[in-house]
Design a protein around this motif. Structure first.
Motif, PDB file in Angstrom:
ATOM      1  N   ARG A   1       5.437  -7.062   6.832  1.00 30.11           N
ATOM      2  CA  ARG A   1       4.551  -5.864   7.059  1.00 30.11           C
ATOM      3  C   ARG A   1       5.317  -4.656   6.707  1.00 30.11           C
ATOM      4  O   ARG A   1       6.637  -4.681   6.340  1.00 30.11           O
TER       5      ARG A   1
ATOM      6  N   ASP B   1       1.423  -0.253   9.538  1.00 29.38           N
ATOM      7  CA  ASP B   1       2.169  -1.426   9.634  1.00 29.38           C
ATOM      8  C   ASP B   1       1.445  -2.786   9.016  1.00 29.38           C
ATOM      9  O   ASP B   1       1.210  -3.911   9.373  1.00 29.38           O
ATOM     10  N   ARG B   2       0.616  -2.282   7.819  1.00 28.44           N
ATOM     11  CA  ARG B   2      -0.106  -3.133   7.136  1.00 28.44           C
ATOM     12  C   ARG B   2       0.619  -4.554   6.662  1.00 28.44           C
ATOM     13  O   ARG B   2       1.789  -4.588   6.354  1.00 28.44           O
ATOM     14  N   PRO B   3      -0.190  -5.649   7.036  1.00 32.63           N
ATOM     15  CA  PRO B   3       0.484  -6.958   6.394  1.00 32.63           C
ATOM     16  C   PRO B   3       0.544  -7.147   4.961  1.00 32.63           C
ATOM     17  O   PRO B   3      -0.210  -6.717   4.372  1.00 32.63           O
TER      18      PRO B   3
ATOM     19  N   ARG C   1       0.413 -10.127   2.603  1.00 35.91           N
ATOM     20  CA  ARG C   1       0.056 -11.568   2.403  1.00 35.91           C
ATOM     21  C   ARG C   1       0.204 -12.211   1.253  1.00 35.91           C
ATOM     22  O   ARG C   1       0.473 -13.639   1.363  1.00 35.91           O
TER      23      ARG C   1
ATOM     24  N   ASP D   1      -6.664  -8.473   6.830  1.00 37.33           N
ATOM     25  CA  ASP D   1      -6.375  -9.187   8.060  1.00 37.33           C
ATOM     26  C   ASP D   1      -7.581  -9.332   8.699  1.00 37.33           C
ATOM     27  O   ASP D   1      -8.687  -8.831   8.584  1.00 37.33           O
TER      28      ASP D   1
ATOM     29  N   GLU E   1       5.906 -13.475   8.493  1.00 40.12           N
ATOM     30  CA  GLU E   1       4.922 -12.520   8.628  1.00 40.12           C
ATOM     31  C   GLU E   1       6.030 -11.435   7.842  1.00 40.12           C
ATOM     32  O   GLU E   1       6.977 -11.405   7.757  1.00 40.12           O
TER      33      GLU E   1
END
Length: 205
Positions: free
Chosen positions: A173, A82-84, A86, A20, A171
Motif C-alpha cells: 500500500r 493508503d491505496r493498495p 495490486r 479494491d 500486501e
C-alpha cells in the motif's frame, strides 16, 4: 464466474480500474475504483468524481440483485492515501513513492541489521538497476523533530535496501503520509484530499 469477478468485469467494462473490493460482516460492500493510468500522461492527475461513483453504483445495484448477493449498503469510492498496489502497473505508477509492504514469508536475512523474522517494511519504492523485480530503500533512523539539533558525533544509520518480486508480497500500500505544503504535496496526499465516494442502501430498501 464468481460475483467478485463479475463486479470487476462490470467496472472495467465501464472504463475504470477496480482497485479494491471489500465485504464487511455488517453488510457493507465497498468498491474502490480509479481511472485507468496512462503512462504517457505521467504527471497529469485525474480524479474520480461523484458522477463516476454514481454511474458504477447504478450498474452494480442491478448486477448484485441479479447475482443475488446479500448486502445492506453499497459504497463506491476512489482510493485514499493508503491505496493498495495490486499489479505491475500500480508499482510502475507509484515508483518513487513511500510504500508499506508485507511479505508472505519472513525475509530471513543474516549478517544485516534486519531481523530474520521481519515481514513488514516501509520505504521508497524503486526499480533496481537490473530492471528486474522491485526494491524499497529506507533508513531505520528515527524521525527528527523540527528544529532539533543534530549532534556532529552522531553517525547516520546505513541505508537499507530490500529487493522483492510481486509474488513474494502479501500486501502493498501507499504509506499514509499527508503533506499540506501545497505544490510540494505528494500524489498520495493529493489522492486522499480528493477522495470521493457514493453510498447507497440496497435497492428496494
Amino acid at each position: 464466474m464468481s460475483w467478485q469477478q463479475t463486479v470487476e468485469q462490470t467496472v472495467t467494462g465501464l472504463g475504470y480500474d477496480l482497485v479494491d473490493l471489500d465485504r464487511s460482516a455488517g453488510g457493507l460492500l465497498r468498491v474502490t475504483i480509479d481511472l485507468p493510468w496512462d503512462p504517457t500522461q505521467a504527471g497529469v492527475e485525474q480524479f474520480v468524481t461523484v458522477e463516476d461513483c454514481e454511474k458504477i453504483t447504478r450498474q452494480l445495484q442491478y448486477l448484485l440483485e441479479v447475482e443475488n448477493v446479500d448486502y445492506k449498503r453499497l459504497e463506491v469510492g476512489s482510493p485514499g492515501i493508503d491505496r493498495p498496489l495490486r499489479n505491475e502497473n500500480d508499482f510502475i505508477r507509484f515508483a518513487g513513492q513511500e510504500v508499506d509492504i508485507t511479505l508472505k514469508e519472513p525475509i530471513g536475512v543474516t549478517g544485516t541489521t534486519i531481523a530474520a523474522n521481519r515481514k513488514k517494511f516501509r520505504g521508497t519504492l524503486e526499480r533496481p538497476e537490473s530492471g528486474e523485480g522491485w526494491q524499497i530503500v529506507w533508513s531505520d533512523a528515527p524521525e527528527r523533530k523540527p528544529g532539533a539539533r543534530i549532534s556532529k558525533k552522531a553517525k547516520p544509520l546505513p541505508v537499507q535496501v530490500l529487493g522483492f518480486t510481486l509474488e513474494e508480497i502479501r500486501e502493498a500500500r501507499l504509506a499514509p503520509i499527508v503533506s499540506f505544503k501545497g505544490r510540494g504535496a505528494t500524489p498520495a496526499a493529493d489522492t486522499d484530499l480528493n477522495n470521493t465516494a457514493a453510498e447507497y442502501g440496497k435497492a428496494g430498501e
